[in-house]
Design an enzyme around this catalytic site. Structure first.
Site, PDB file in Angstrom:
ATOM      1  N   ASN A   8      -9.081  -1.095   3.228  1.00 26.39           N
ATOM      2  CA  ASN A   8      -9.098  -1.350   1.784  1.00 26.39           C
ATOM      3  C   ASN A   8      -7.942  -2.252   1.340  1.00 26.39           C
ATOM      4  O   ASN A   8      -7.827  -2.586   0.160  1.00 26.39           O
ATOM      5  CB  ASN A   8      -9.124  -0.043   0.975  1.00 26.39           C
ATOM      6  CG  ASN A   8      -7.810   0.708   1.006  1.00 26.39           C
ATOM      7  OD1 ASN A   8      -7.151   0.784   2.045  1.00 26.39           O
ATOM      8  ND2 ASN A   8      -7.419   1.267  -0.120  1.00 26.39           N
ATOM      9  N   ASP A   9      -7.092  -2.665   2.298  1.00 25.17           N
ATOM     10  CA  ASP A   9      -6.050  -3.663   2.000  1.00 25.17           C
ATOM     11  C   ASP A   9      -6.542  -5.090   2.250  1.00 25.17           C
ATOM     12  O   ASP A   9      -5.871  -6.054   1.880  1.00 25.17           O
ATOM     13  CB  ASP A   9      -4.799  -3.393   2.847  1.00 25.17           C
ATOM     14  CG  ASP A   9      -4.168  -2.047   2.523  1.00 25.17           C
ATOM     15  OD1 ASP A   9      -3.958  -1.783   1.325  1.00 25.17           O
ATOM     16  OD2 ASP A   9      -3.920  -1.260   3.451  1.00 25.17           O
ATOM     17  N   LYS A  58      -7.909  -3.869  -4.809  1.00 27.86           N
ATOM     18  CA  LYS A  58      -6.556  -4.391  -4.614  1.00 27.86           C
ATOM     19  C   LYS A  58      -6.513  -5.909  -4.786  1.00 27.86           C
ATOM     20  O   LYS A  58      -5.603  -6.443  -5.417  1.00 27.86           O
ATOM     21  CB  LYS A  58      -6.013  -3.965  -3.250  1.00 27.86           C
ATOM     22  CG  LYS A  58      -5.778  -2.464  -3.159  1.00 27.86           C
ATOM     23  CD  LYS A  58      -5.118  -2.034  -1.864  1.00 27.86           C
ATOM     24  CE  LYS A  58      -4.893  -0.531  -1.847  1.00 27.86           C
ATOM     25  NZ  LYS A  58      -4.170  -0.058  -0.651  1.00 27.86           N
ATOM     26  N   ASP A  96       0.863  -1.170   0.000  1.00 21.66           N
ATOM     27  CA  ASP A  96       0.000   0.000   0.000  1.00 21.66           C
ATOM     28  C   ASP A  96       0.916   1.242   0.000  1.00 21.66           C
ATOM     29  O   ASP A  96       2.102   1.134   0.334  1.00 21.66           O
ATOM     30  CB  ASP A  96      -0.870  -0.055   1.271  1.00 21.66           C
ATOM     31  CG  ASP A  96      -1.650   1.213   1.522  1.00 21.66           C
ATOM     32  OD1 ASP A  96      -2.249   1.740   0.563  1.00 21.66           O
ATOM     33  OD2 ASP A  96      -1.659   1.678   2.670  1.00 21.66           O
ATOM     34  N   PHE A  97       0.362   2.393  -0.348  1.00 16.70           N
ATOM     35  CA  PHE A  97       1.182   3.614  -0.360  1.00 16.70           C
ATOM     36  C   PHE A  97       0.953   4.481   0.880  1.00 16.70           C
ATOM     37  O   PHE A  97       1.835   4.630   1.710  1.00 16.70           O
ATOM     38  CB  PHE A  97       0.913   4.430  -1.629  1.00 16.70           C
ATOM     39  CG  PHE A  97       1.802   5.641  -1.762  1.00 16.70           C
ATOM     40  CD1 PHE A  97       3.172   5.494  -1.960  1.00 16.70           C
ATOM     41  CD2 PHE A  97       1.282   6.929  -1.678  1.00 16.70           C
ATOM     42  CE1 PHE A  97       4.007   6.600  -2.068  1.00 16.70           C
ATOM     43  CE2 PHE A  97       2.104   8.049  -1.791  1.00 16.70           C
ATOM     44  CZ  PHE A  97       3.475   7.882  -1.983  1.00 16.70           C
ATOM     45  N   ASP A  98      -0.252   5.031   1.012  1.00 17.48           N
ATOM     46  CA  ASP A  98      -0.523   5.941   2.124  1.00 17.48           C
ATOM     47  C   ASP A  98      -0.432   5.232   3.467  1.00 17.48           C
ATOM     48  O   ASP A  98      -1.070   4.191   3.685  1.00 17.48           O
ATOM     49  CB  ASP A  98      -1.908   6.570   1.967  1.00 17.48           C
ATOM     50  CG  ASP A  98      -1.982   7.511   0.769  1.00 17.48           C
ATOM     51  OD1 ASP A  98      -1.077   8.336   0.615  1.00 17.48           O
ATOM     52  OD2 ASP A  98      -2.947   7.407  -0.005  1.00 17.48           O
ATOM     53  N   ASP A 101      -2.114  -1.099   5.747  1.00 22.07           N
ATOM     54  CA  ASP A 101      -2.486  -0.610   7.079  1.00 22.07           C
ATOM     55  C   ASP A 101      -3.980  -0.467   7.309  1.00 22.07           C
ATOM     56  O   ASP A 101      -4.422  -0.334   8.446  1.00 22.07           O
ATOM     57  CB  ASP A 101      -1.832   0.760   7.333  1.00 22.07           C
ATOM     58  CG  ASP A 101      -2.511   1.862   6.539  1.00 22.07           C
ATOM     59  OD1 ASP A 101      -3.126   2.753   7.151  1.00 22.07           O
ATOM     60  OD2 ASP A 101      -2.438   1.819   5.294  1.00 22.07           O
ATOM     61  N   GLU A 139      -1.230  10.401   4.890  1.00 25.41           N
ATOM     62  CA  GLU A 139      -2.231  10.224   3.845  1.00 25.41           C
ATOM     63  C   GLU A 139      -2.096  11.380   2.854  1.00 25.41           C
ATOM     64  O   GLU A 139      -2.236  12.549   3.221  1.00 25.41           O
ATOM     65  CB  GLU A 139      -3.640  10.222   4.449  1.00 25.41           C
ATOM     66  CG  GLU A 139      -3.905   9.071   5.415  1.00 25.41           C
ATOM     67  CD  GLU A 139      -4.052   7.729   4.698  1.00 25.41           C
ATOM     68  OE1 GLU A 139      -4.627   7.704   3.589  1.00 25.41           O
ATOM     69  OE2 GLU A 139      -3.597   6.710   5.264  1.00 25.41           O
ATOM     70  N   ARG A 187     -14.210  12.673  -0.420  1.00 24.92           N
ATOM     71  CA  ARG A 187     -12.980  13.403  -0.097  1.00 24.92           C
ATOM     72  C   ARG A 187     -12.438  14.153  -1.308  1.00 24.92           C
ATOM     73  O   ARG A 187     -12.001  15.297  -1.199  1.00 24.92           O
ATOM     74  CB  ARG A 187     -11.931  12.435   0.461  1.00 24.92           C
ATOM     75  CG  ARG A 187     -12.240  11.956   1.871  1.00 24.92           C
ATOM     76  CD  ARG A 187     -11.255  10.923   2.344  1.00 24.92           C
ATOM     77  NE  ARG A 187     -11.443   9.653   1.668  1.00 24.92           N
ATOM     78  CZ  ARG A 187     -10.518   8.695   1.575  1.00 24.92           C
ATOM     79  NH1 ARG A 187      -9.320   8.889   2.100  1.00 24.92           N
ATOM     80  NH2 ARG A 187     -10.783   7.570   0.960  1.00 24.92           N
ATOM     81  N   SER A 234      -2.406   1.672  -4.588  1.00 21.29           N
ATOM     82  CA  SER A 234      -2.847   2.792  -3.751  1.00 21.29           C
ATOM     83  C   SER A 234      -4.253   3.246  -4.104  1.00 21.29           C
ATOM     84  O   SER A 234      -4.563   3.485  -5.273  1.00 21.29           O
ATOM     85  CB  SER A 234      -1.894   3.987  -3.911  1.00 21.29           C
ATOM     86  OG  SER A 234      -2.368   5.087  -3.154  1.00 21.29           O
ATOM     87  N   GLY A 235      -5.076   3.386  -3.063  1.00 16.86           N
ATOM     88  CA  GLY A 235      -6.383   4.009  -3.227  1.00 16.86           C
ATOM     89  C   GLY A 235      -6.236   5.518  -3.367  1.00 16.86           C
ATOM     90  O   GLY A 235      -7.213   6.235  -3.528  1.00 16.86           O
TER      91      GLY A 235
END
Length: 210
Positions: free
Chosen positions: A168-169, A142, A9-11, A165, A18, A54, A97-98
Site C-alpha cells: 500500500n506504499d 497514499k 509509513d507507520f506500521d 515497507d 503492525e 481485519r 498510515s493505513g
C-alpha cells in the site's frame, strides 16, 4: 539533493510491528489478523477489503485498551533521530498510515513529525464497533494524499522522499524521486531506489549525505 518533504509509513516503518496485530493479540486472534495483513502487504489482497476484514474482527474490544496499547507501541530504531535530522535540514516530515489515528496521533507527539494522515476506529459505548473511516483506506490513498500535499507546498517529485515497507506504499512511490524500501516486501523493493535491510531508520541519512 533539495528535499522539502519526507513521508513515512507507520506500521513496520516508524513503528516496529503492525498496530492491528497488537490489538488482535488481546482478542486471541493475532494469527488470523496477521495472516490477512501479510497477504495485503505483499500485494495479494485488495488493501481496502483486507482493512475492513481485519477491523471487523476487532469488534467489541475496549477502546480504553486500544488507547493503552497505542501509547506503548515499540518505535523503530532511529525513528526519532531520522525525523530530527530531517528537520535540521528544513524538511517537513509526514506520516501516512493505513492504520489508526489513535496510534499515529500519539506517535506524532513522541517522535515529532509534522502531520499524520491515517484512519479512525469507530467506537460506541467504549467498545470498537468493527467499523472505521479516514484518510488512508484504499490502495491508492497514499499517492493521492501525497499529490495534494505537494500541490499545497508547491514542491516536485524531485523534492520528495517516501519510505515504506508494503504494497500500500506503492501508490506514493509513483510521486517521489527518492523511494526508500525499508525492510520491505519484494513488491516494494522493485520500485525503490534506496533499499535498507537493517532495522535502523538513520541508515537513510547515508544516502542523503552521500
Amino acid at each position: 539533493m533539495d528535499l522539502k518533504l519526507a513521508v513515512f509509513d507507520f506500521d513496520s516503518t516508524l513503528m516496529d510491528g503492525e498496530t492491528i496485530d497488537f490489538f488482535a493479540k488481546e482478542l486471541g486472534i493475532e494469527e488470523k489478523v496477521s495472516r490477512i495483513t501479510e497477504e495485503a502487504m505483499a500485494g495479494r489482497l485488495d488493501f481496502f477489503e483486507s482493512l475492513m476484514q481485519r477491523v471487523k474482527l476487532l469488534e467489541g474490544l475496549d477502546y480504553a485498551l486500544v488507547e493503552k496499547i497505542s501509547h506503548s507501541l515499540p518505535y523503530m530504531p532511529g525513528a526519532k533521530e531520522i525525523i530530527d535530522a530531517l528537520h535540521v535540514k528544513g524538511i517537513k516530515v509526514v506520516c501516512f498510515s493505513g492504520g489508526f489515528r489513535v496510534a499515529t496521533g500519539y506517535a506524532k507527539e513522541q517522535l515529532g513529525f509534522d502531520a499524520d494522515f491515517s484512519n479512525v476506529l469507530h467506537q460506541k459505548d467504549g467498545k470498537l464497533t468493527g467499523l472505521l473511516g479516514g484518510d488512508m483506506m484504499f490502495g491508492y490513498s497514499k499517492g493521492d494524499m501525497l499529490q495534494r500535499i505537494q500541490s499545497l507546498m508547491g514542491i516536485t517529485t524531485a523534492q520528495t522522499l517516501v519510505c515504506g515497507d508494503g504494497a500500500n506504499d506503492l501508490s506514493m512511490f509513483a510521486y517521489a524521486d527518492t523511494r526508500v524500501a525499508f525492510c520491505a516486501k519484494e513488491i516494494l523493493k522493485k520500485e525503490a531506489n534506496v533499499i535498507i535491510e537493517e532495522k535502523n531508520l538513520m541508515k537513510i541519512m547515508e544516502y542523503l549525505d552521500a
